[in-house]
Write an enzyme that holds these catalytic residues in place. Structure first.
Site, mmCIF file in Angstrom:
data_model
loop_
_atom_site.group_PDB
_atom_site.id
_atom_site.type_symbol
_atom_site.label_atom_id
_atom_site.label_comp_id
_atom_site.label_asym_id
_atom_site.label_seq_id
_atom_site.Cartn_x
_atom_site.Cartn_y
_atom_site.Cartn_z
ATOM 1 N N HIS A 97 -72.686 -42.217 37.433
ATOM 2 C CA HIS A 97 -72.338 -43.629 37.217
ATOM 3 C C HIS A 97 -72.754 -44.422 38.464
ATOM 4 C CE1 HIS A 97 -70.121 -47.325 36.582
ATOM 5 N NE2 HIS A 97 -70.021 -46.975 35.316
ATOM 6 N N GLU A 167 -77.109 -48.056 31.822
ATOM 7 C CA GLU A 167 -76.205 -49.116 32.288
ATOM 8 C C GLU A 167 -76.876 -49.873 33.428
ATOM 9 O OE1 GLU A 167 -71.773 -48.340 31.502
ATOM 10 O OE2 GLU A 167 -72.285 -47.199 33.282
HETATM 11 P P1 13P Z 1 -68.008 -53.192 32.124
HETATM 12 O O1 13P Z 1 -67.916 -52.983 30.639
HETATM 13 O O2 13P Z 1 -66.718 -53.600 32.733
HETATM 14 O O3 13P Z 1 -69.165 -54.097 32.501
HETATM 15 O O4 13P Z 1 -68.330 -51.764 32.764
HETATM 16 C C1 13P Z 1 -69.408 -51.049 32.299
HETATM 17 C C2 13P Z 1 -69.369 -49.683 32.870
HETATM 18 O O5 13P Z 1 -69.664 -49.496 34.022
HETATM 19 C C3 13P Z 1 -68.943 -48.578 31.987
HETATM 20 O O6 13P Z 1 -69.191 -47.339 32.563
#
Ligand code: 13P
Length: 253
Positions: A97, A167
């Protein structure tokens, strides 16, 4: 061919602050999830809230971890091993992450973590994403490097069970500059599949599920699945409000 379940993952990050709040959020979600079809829900709470595992009934709701350490055991203060997670009933582990990478996780460490998770027979959710989407497309080589280095020594048969979560850092959290569009996700999804088919083969690449994460909310959830072709969603903030998270699940399936 049997349709593959959509995956909706709640990443609670370092929230909520009280055990009672965690219990309340979990209770609302688990009550709703009992009756859903074609969707798998994974909750990734902070470690102190792993006790909710005892309250998980049925197959729709699963426990995930937000991280893992790659060493098997020993003198590693503050770390948690893959075998401990497996023994606790964890089935999915977020690896790489961006919030862990910003604290120092390198591609090499991410790779070791992925291998440790696979070895313990859990499913890695391999997170990738660039901090900036530059006009010259350097972010594409950055993503390619994250994938190739992260999957080093992962075999073809292991790769097909990996889940990749795209992400983009610029779309995450309350400081997000903007949310990605479903079209941007489609582009990157195809790019990821191409990298995977070069690393392995087309069949393996087509079996790998690719999720979107970054400011997912009830207004955009459906479009990432329908228009963007996402196999699921990784939800941060809105996974802590049961009403919104349930809306997201409803829209995604
Ligand atoms: P948000 O949905 O708060 O933008 O976070 C995304 C995230 O990092 C999920 O792992």
């Amino acid at each position: 061919m049997k349709p593959v379940n959509k995956l909706i993952i709640a990443n609670w990050k370092m929230n909520p602050q009280k055990k009672t709040e965690a219990e309340a959020i979990f209770k609302d979600i688990s009550t709703f999830v009992k009756n859903i079809k074609n969707t798998e829900i994974i909750i990734c709470p902070p470690f102190p809230y792993f006790f909710i595992k005892d309250k998980i009934k049925g197959k729709k709701l699963k426990l995930g971890s937000q991280d893992v350490f790659y060493e098997k055991e020993g003198s590693h203060t503050g770390e948690v091993s893959a075998s401990m997670l497996k023994d606790f009933g964890v089935e999915y582990v977020l690896v790489g992450h961006s919030e862990r990478r910003s604290l120092g996780d390198t591609n090499d460490q991410v790779n070791k973590k992925i291998l440790a998770v696979i070895k313990s027979k859990m499913c890695p959710i391999f997170c990738i994403g660039e901090s900036e989407k530059d006009a010259n497309g350097f972010y594409l080589s950055f993503i390619k490097q994250q994938i190739t280095e992260g999957l080093l020594a992962v075999t073809k048969s292991q790769a097909k069970n990996i889940i990749i979560a795209y992400e983009p850092i610029w779309a995450i959290g309350s400081n997000a500059t903007r949310v990605a569009t479903p079209a941007e996700f489609t582009e990157i999804r195809i790019f990821i599949k191409k990298i995977l088919s070069d690393l392995y083969d087309i069949k393996t690449a087509s079996g790998v599920r690719i999720l979107y994460g970054g400011s997912v909310n009830p207004l955009n959830a459906e479009s990432f699945i329908k228009e963007g072709g996402a196999d699921g969603l990784l939800v941060g903030r809105d996974s802590l409000t049961p009403k919104k998270f349930i809306q997201i699940i409803n829209l995604a399936r």
